[in-house]
Design a protein around this motif. Structure first.
Motif, PDB file in Angstrom:
ATOM      1  N   THR A  54       0.850  -1.190   0.000  1.00  0.00           N
ATOM      2  CA  THR A  54       0.000   0.000   0.000  1.00  0.00           C
ATOM      3  C   THR A  54       0.884   1.237   0.000  1.00  0.00           C
ATOM      4  O   THR A  54       1.769   1.370   0.851  1.00  0.00           O
ATOM      5  CB  THR A  54      -0.929   0.009   1.229  1.00  0.00           C
TER       6      THR A  54
ATOM      7  N   THR B 228       0.918   5.261   0.444  1.00  0.00           N
ATOM      8  CA  THR B 228       0.144   6.366   0.994  1.00  0.00           C
ATOM      9  C   THR B 228       0.875   7.672   0.715  1.00  0.00           C
ATOM     10  O   THR B 228       2.085   7.775   0.926  1.00  0.00           O
ATOM     11  CB  THR B 228      -0.055   6.196   2.520  1.00  0.00           C
TER      12      THR B 228
ATOM     13  N   SER C 146      -4.479   6.620  -0.254  1.00  0.00           N
ATOM     14  CA  SER C 146      -3.670   5.408  -0.388  1.00  0.00           C
ATOM     15  C   SER C 146      -4.133   4.616  -1.595  1.00  0.00           C
ATOM     16  O   SER C 146      -5.283   4.724  -2.023  1.00  0.00           O
ATOM     17  CB  SER C 146      -3.811   4.530   0.860  1.00  0.00           C
TER      18      SER C 146
ATOM     19  N   GLU D 215      -3.258   0.531  -3.536  1.00  0.00           N
ATOM     20  CA  GLU D 215      -2.495  -0.711  -3.552  1.00  0.00           C
ATOM     21  C   GLU D 215      -1.672  -0.751  -4.833  1.00  0.00           C
ATOM     22  O   GLU D 215      -2.199  -0.555  -5.927  1.00  0.00           O
ATOM     23  CB  GLU D 215      -3.418  -1.919  -3.479  1.00  0.00           C
TER      24      GLU D 215
ATOM     25  N   GLU E 253       3.567  -1.659   3.529  1.00  0.00           N
ATOM     26  CA  GLU E 253       3.048  -0.336   3.199  1.00  0.00           C
ATOM     27  C   GLU E 253       4.199   0.653   3.192  1.00  0.00           C
ATOM     28  O   GLU E 253       5.228   0.454   3.840  1.00  0.00           O
ATOM     29  CB  GLU E 253       1.965   0.095   4.159  1.00  0.00           C
TER      30      GLU E 253
END
Length: 111
Positions: free
Chosen positions: A29, A31, A66, A68, A106
């Protein structure tokens, strides 16, 4: 009906191949933790001189949003250089970082 062993083995191989290809994809992920709009995101394995194509699946990633990210390049490397480019009106310069993406669940790009 007689089933030949070669046919069974070939059929099993077709079932196994897609699963192996998927295990090499890197998924995490991303962000945008900056105050600017992220417009482009590039990755390349460490040691590759040129940036590969923009892999941001949207036109832009607004501050706080965010997404993916999937890197499906078929490589078996983990260390990638990353390049983040922001809106032309932004005060932020292009940012670069290097991470082991196999261990990364992430990543937040920051000002």
């Amino acid at each position: 009906m007689l089933v030949r062993p070669q046919f069974v083995l070939a059929s099993l191989a077709l079932l196994v191949l897609p699963a192996n290809a998927q295990t090499e994809d890197l998924v995490f992920t991303l962000t945008n933790g900056t105050s600017s709009v992220l417009t482009e995101f590039y990755v390349s394995p460490v040691g590759v001189r040129d940036w590969e194509e923009d892999i941001l699946d949207v036109d832009m990633l607004a501050p706080g949003e965010s997404i993916e990210i999937t890197i499906a390049d078929g490589r078996s490397v983990c260390d990638y250089d990353m390049r983040f480019e922001f809106d032309a009106e932004s005060d932020l310069d292009t940012t670069e970082d290097t991470q082991n993406l196999c261990e990364l669940g992430e990543y937040t790009v920051r000002d």
